[in-house]
Design an enzyme around this catalytic site. Sequence first.
Site, PDB file in Angstrom:
ATOM      1  CG  HIS A 121      12.311   0.147   5.359  1.00 38.26           C
ATOM      2  ND1 HIS A 121      13.211  -0.134   6.360  1.00 38.26           N
ATOM      3  CD2 HIS A 121      12.480  -0.812   4.409  1.00 38.26           C
ATOM      4  CE1 HIS A 121      13.905  -1.215   6.028  1.00 38.26           C
ATOM      5  NE2 HIS A 121      13.474  -1.652   4.854  1.00 38.26           N
ATOM      6  CG  ASP A 198      13.451   6.074   3.685  1.00 36.05           C
ATOM      7  OD1 ASP A 198      14.317   6.024   2.790  1.00 36.05           O
ATOM      8  OD2 ASP A 198      12.894   5.055   4.152  1.00 36.05           O
ATOM      9  CD  GLN A 201      12.456   1.383  -2.385  1.00 40.65           C
ATOM     10  OE1 GLN A 201      12.335   1.323  -3.604  1.00 40.65           O
ATOM     11  NE2 GLN A 201      13.080   0.448  -1.693  1.00 40.65           N
ATOM     12  CE  LYS A 224      16.867  -0.293  -0.686  1.00 43.04           C
ATOM     13  NZ  LYS A 224      16.055  -1.511  -0.487  1.00 43.04           N
ATOM     14  CB  CYS A 364      11.493  -3.754   6.376  1.00 42.65           C
ATOM     15  SG  CYS A 364      12.766  -5.023   6.368  1.00 42.65           S
TER      16      CYS A 364
END
Length: 410
Positions: A121, A198, A201, A224, A364
Amino acid sequence: MEIAKVRQDFPILFQTVNDEPLIYLDNAATTQKPKQVISAIENYYAHDNANVHRGVHTLSERATKQYEEARETVRAFINAASTKEVLFTRGTTTSLNWVAQGFGDQVVEEGDEIYITALEHHSNLVPWQQLAKRKQARLVYLPLTEEGSVDVTAAQTVISSKGKILAVTQASNVMGTINPIKELAALIHAVGGYIVVDGAQSTPHMTVNVQQLDADFFAFSGHKMSGPTGIGVLYGKEALLEQMTPVEFGGEMIDFVYDETATWAPLPYKFEAGTPNIAGAIGLKAAIDYLNEIGMTEIQEHEHQIMRYLLPKIQEIAGITLFGPTDPEKRTGILTFNIDGVHPHDVATGFDMEGIAIRAGHHCAQPLMRHLDVHATARASFYFYNTQEEAEQFLVSLVKVKEFFTHGLI
């Protein structure tokens, strides 16, 4: 997990869009909030609203208690060693920027290498681009497998003694690919570097154990994972956070301010300048409590069940290109696809007319779009409150949308 019972906690799901029952499949962008989260935020504002840490009156003490209880809940959820390692931020983007500026500027020097991937991302790419420019370091993309995960074997030949930072997503926001974080951590640690993960997700969809992963830094967002917007977390190993410098300055993060200089508060407050998002932290705690009650293993298995149903059926439809692993066990509940000859924005509009919310665009992740040789894709992302019936309706609507835009048939 009784999905029908769970869905009763999400009032937003019970509405019509374009005269059709809403099917919400844009969970990778943001998730819906259960009544328990909404009530926790409302209760704070209705009964306990006050600033935290410095007040000695009752409301402030109650607010501080709830805020710090939220930090402990996060610590346990990701298995951090201490609450000193849990920083509240505005979200994943803020967390990653803090690391790039407050830590990256310290450890990266001219000629060093920063490793990223085409999966990232923009929030886990642009900060490292900027760091490389500031330090005249080299930005190196790690190779991907055909199915879109980091190729660990190939990475072994790429990562060198010049490596200082490896920034990588645990799960792709485009293809749902799950990366081997523990193995990548071992590679970068072997050359004296650091791994920044990251987890935006991954954290909502699977059990995360930052100590087991051996992540140096790990970032994720509340919205999220059925929590509120505007709240996120940065985990960092305590020794590294002690070394890292703040990038925001002001109230709460100071120890003492002299005329010409200042000293910082101990961890974790050293990084939390200004009045924090107290209601956001309380809402995040409520969301984590909710997820824990369902069980992260159950959530992951539910998504796998939906993928086991959908993946083979989509591959049987002519004119559909599916991106990412074909093995449902190797991905989250994200389905990214294109209909041949139809722009993804038109695809998303067609689904919206069916009452189904999906996303279209570059997500993104423009370098990944170039890697896939497409300008944009359509993305349907499932979560624990999505049902088998909704997955079936998604397939029905996919065929209808395809036929309408390719043959003008309804």
